[in-house]
Enzyme design. Structure first.
Site, PDB file in Angstrom:
ATOM      1  N   HIS A  47       0.741  -0.865  -0.196  1.00  0.00           N
ATOM      2  CA  HIS A  47      -0.131   0.069   0.289  1.00  0.00           C
ATOM      3  C   HIS A  47       1.321   1.430  -0.140  1.00  0.00           C
ATOM      4  O   HIS A  47       2.059   0.903   0.382  1.00  0.00           O
ATOM      5  CB  HIS A  47      -0.753   0.241   0.986  1.00  0.00           C
ATOM      6  CG  HIS A  47      -2.024   1.004   1.722  1.00  0.00           C
ATOM      7  ND1 HIS A  47      -1.842   2.527   1.878  1.00  0.00           N
ATOM      8  CD2 HIS A  47      -3.258   1.217   0.602  1.00  0.00           C
ATOM      9  CE1 HIS A  47      -3.064   3.405   2.040  1.00  0.00           C
ATOM     10  NE2 HIS A  47      -3.711   1.898   1.403  1.00  0.00           N
TER      11      HIS A  47
ATOM     12  N   ASP B 190       3.117  -4.748   8.338  1.00  0.00           N
ATOM     13  CA  ASP B 190       2.138  -4.424   7.511  1.00  0.00           C
ATOM     14  C   ASP B 190       0.854  -4.631   7.453  1.00  0.00           C
ATOM     15  O   ASP B 190       0.138  -5.609   6.947  1.00  0.00           O
ATOM     16  CB  ASP B 190       1.819  -3.005   6.355  1.00  0.00           C
ATOM     17  CG  ASP B 190       0.600  -2.610   5.797  1.00  0.00           C
ATOM     18  OD1 ASP B 190      -0.444  -3.119   6.394  1.00  0.00           O
ATOM     19  OD2 ASP B 190       0.670  -1.624   5.088  1.00  0.00           O
TER      20      ASP B 190
ATOM     21  N   GLN C 228      -4.634  -5.166   6.440  1.00  0.00           N
ATOM     22  CA  GLN C 228      -5.928  -6.246   5.994  1.00  0.00           C
ATOM     23  C   GLN C 228      -5.589  -7.418   6.510  1.00  0.00           C
ATOM     24  O   GLN C 228      -6.728  -8.976   6.201  1.00  0.00           O
ATOM     25  CB  GLN C 228      -5.426  -6.007   4.265  1.00  0.00           C
ATOM     26  CG  GLN C 228      -4.968  -5.134   3.948  1.00  0.00           C
ATOM     27  CD  GLN C 228      -6.574  -4.654   3.477  1.00  0.00           C
ATOM     28  OE1 GLN C 228      -7.954  -5.409   4.130  1.00  0.00           O
ATOM     29  NE2 GLN C 228      -6.938  -3.306   3.268  1.00  0.00           N
TER      30      GLN C 228
ATOM     31  N   LYS D 279     -10.467  -1.104  10.867  1.00  0.00           N
ATOM     32  CA  LYS D 279     -10.637  -2.515   9.604  1.00  0.00           C
ATOM     33  C   LYS D 279     -11.178  -3.846  10.029  1.00  0.00           C
ATOM     34  O   LYS D 279     -11.053  -4.797   9.607  1.00  0.00           O
ATOM     35  CB  LYS D 279     -10.009  -2.546   8.572  1.00  0.00           C
ATOM     36  CG  LYS D 279      -8.961  -1.258   7.955  1.00  0.00           C
ATOM     37  CD  LYS D 279      -8.108  -1.564   6.615  1.00  0.00           C
ATOM     38  CE  LYS D 279      -7.383  -0.663   5.971  1.00  0.00           C
ATOM     39  NZ  LYS D 279      -7.856  -0.325   5.094  1.00  0.00           N
TER      40      LYS D 279
ATOM     41  N   CYS E 150      -4.622   2.763  -3.653  1.00  0.00           N
ATOM     42  CA  CYS E 150      -3.425   2.757  -3.046  1.00  0.00           C
ATOM     43  C   CYS E 150      -2.119   2.262  -3.429  1.00  0.00           C
ATOM     44  O   CYS E 150      -1.188   2.000  -2.204  1.00  0.00           O
ATOM     45  CB  CYS E 150      -4.116   3.561  -1.700  1.00  0.00           C
ATOM     46  SG  CYS E 150      -4.680   4.444  -1.095  1.00  0.00           S
TER      47      CYS E 150
HETATM   48  N1  PMP Z   1      -1.955  -1.158   4.454  1.00  0.00           N
HETATM   49  C1  PMP Z   1      -2.621  -1.492   4.178  1.00  0.00           C
HETATM   50  C2  PMP Z   1      -2.351  -2.293   3.433  1.00  0.00           C
HETATM   51  C3  PMP Z   1      -4.182  -0.889   3.872  1.00  0.00           C
HETATM   52  O1  PMP Z   1      -5.248  -1.709   3.316  1.00  0.00           O
HETATM   53  C4  PMP Z   1      -4.609   0.203   4.347  1.00  0.00           C
HETATM   54  C5  PMP Z   1      -6.041   0.941   4.774  1.00  0.00           C
HETATM   55  N2  PMP Z   1      -6.445   0.897   3.253  1.00  0.00           N
HETATM   56  C6  PMP Z   1      -2.981   1.199   5.085  1.00  0.00           C
HETATM   57  C7  PMP Z   1      -1.948   0.672   5.126  1.00  0.00           C
HETATM   58  C8  PMP Z   1      -3.345   2.310   6.006  1.00  0.00           C
HETATM   59  O2  PMP Z   1      -4.459   2.245   6.473  1.00  0.00           O
HETATM   60  P1  PMP Z   1      -5.025   3.547   7.903  1.00  0.00           P
HETATM   61  O3  PMP Z   1      -5.744   3.933   6.291  1.00  0.00           O
HETATM   62  O4  PMP Z   1      -5.535   3.587   8.459  1.00  0.00           O
HETATM   63  O5  PMP Z   1      -3.451   4.014   8.006  1.00  0.00           O
END
Ligand code: PMP
Length: 408
Positions: free
Chosen positions: A124, A201, A204, A227, A365
């Protein structure tokens, strides 16, 4: 049977009764944000109605209760991820801030000119951009683990990226765009053979499987409450205590200090060293309630049922001519990213919305993944345990009607 049992849990989520365009909401955007059960909503209301005050600084009744509840939430998170010590759990505003904390606190202190940071194609943007900013500032270099056509990391290539300059690995547990579950335990062990720490990270992964940071032996693990049935604005950074202790604080301010004078400031102990200012107290307590809820349902049960949804959805979508799943591999969470021949994903999302079906369209993203597959965007259906096979039928019917609109 977990499916039947979990379907009954839908009643815990009041928002699932929403109608969109006169049709029942089919909420398939759980990878962006999941929904909140009544128990978490009740917890937030109860806290704000009867318990709210600022924490840590006062001896009065409400402040003591708020502090206890906030720290109780931290303990719940500790047990949920299997951290050895409660001070290894830092509350942040979410995964993005957790990663930035490590970039600033660890990266800026220990990564220097000519050093190398390993990332993967599946990251991401929030696990790419902070490291690029660091690399630019320090004259360090980013190395990237490639993927195959099924959206899986190439472990041989990963091994080859290590050399004497490798200082850090930052890698997703699960890809948000494709759903691929990466072999993080094995990859962490490989990094450790080279003496290199690893940030995972887990944004997910934490909502969908039992995570144990000690079994993984990761050095850092980042995830977000929104999430996992909790509120927005709160997340966690887990870090091994000795690493967190060695790091610079990320933000300066109240609560993160032991003493302040204009000559010298000494920092507070863990975890407070990294929690400057008034934290999102209510959100943290709500995160604790979400952890209670998920634990009661059971992460193993959730994983088993969501896998059933994945298999069903994969079959349903693969059986529609002209629709292709991007990154179709056997080790996935319940995410189906797809393209429809001749139709832009934005139009797919817009037309599905008219059927009450909520999917996400775009690059998620994760533009490097789109570049890898040479596509601008996908439509992504991402499932939670409260979804049903009937909703997947609605998705499939929606896709067919989108195709009909464009065939006219
Ligand atoms: N890493 C991953 C794999 C994600 O899916 C997301 C959220 N789409 C994020 C980081 C960022 O998370 P947050 O917007 O809650 O900071």
């Amino acid at each position: 049977h977990p499916g039947a049992e979990l379907a009954q849990l839908r009643a815990d989520f009041p928002i699932l009764a929403t109608k969109v365009a006169g049709k029942p909401l089919v909420y398939l955007d759980n990878a962006a944000s999941s929904q909140m059960p009544q128990s978490v909503i009740d917890c937030l209301v109860r806290y704000q109605t009867t318990q709210h005050a600022n924490i840590h600084r006062a001896v009065h009744h409400l402040s003591e209760i708020a502090t206890q509840e906030y720290e109780a939430a931290r303990h719940k998170l500790q047990h949920f991820i299997g951290a050895r010590e409660v001070r290894e759990v830092i509350f942040t505003s979410g995964t993005t801030e957790s990663i930035n904390l490590v970039m600033h606190g660890y990266g800026r202190k220990f990564i220097n000119q000519g050093d190398e940071i390993i990332l993967t194609t599946l990251e991401h943007h929030s696990n790419i951009v902070p490291w690029q900013m660091l690399a630019e500032e320090k004259g360090a270099h980013i190395r990237v683990v490639p993927i195959n056509d099924a959206g899986e990391l190439l472990l041989d290539e990963y091994q080859k990226l290590f050399n004497a300059n490798t200082r850090f690995v930052a890698l997703s547990h699960v890809s948000n765009a494709l759903g691929t579950i990466n072999p993080v335990k094995e990859m962490i062990a490989i990094a450790h053979e080279h003496g290199v720490p690893v940030l995972i990270d887990g944004a997910q992964a934490a909502p969908h499987m039992q995570v144990d940071v000690q079994t993984l032996d990761c050095d850092f693990y980042a995830f977000s409450a929104h999430k996992m049935c909790g509120p927005t604005g709160i997340g966690v950074l887990y870090g091994k205590a000795h690493l967190l202790e060695s790091m610079h604080p990320f933000k300066g301010g109240g609560d993160m200090i032991a003493s302040v004078s204009f000559e010298k400031t000494t920092y507070n102990e863990l975890p407070y060293k990294f929690e400057a200012g008034t934290p999102p107290i209510m959100a943290a307590i709500g995160f604790g309630a979400a952890i209670d809820y998920l634990s009661e349902v059971g992460l193993n049960k959730i994983a088993a049922f969501e896998h059933e949804l994945l298999v069903y959805a994969t079959e349903a979508i693969n059986s529609i001519p002209g629709v292709r799943i991007v990154g179709d591999n056997p080790k996935k969470v319940a995410v189906v990213s797809f393209t429809i021949d001749g139709i832009h994903p934005h139009d797919v999302g817009t037309l599905l919305n008219e059927e009450g079906v909520a999917v996400r369209t775009g690059h998620h993203c994760a533009q490097p993944i789109m570049q890898r597959f040479n596509i601008p965007a996908t439509s992504r259906a991402s499932f939670a345990f409260y979804n049903t096979k009937k909703e997947i039928d609605a998705l499939a019917a929606g896709i067919r009607s989108v195709q009909k609109v464009f065939a006219l």
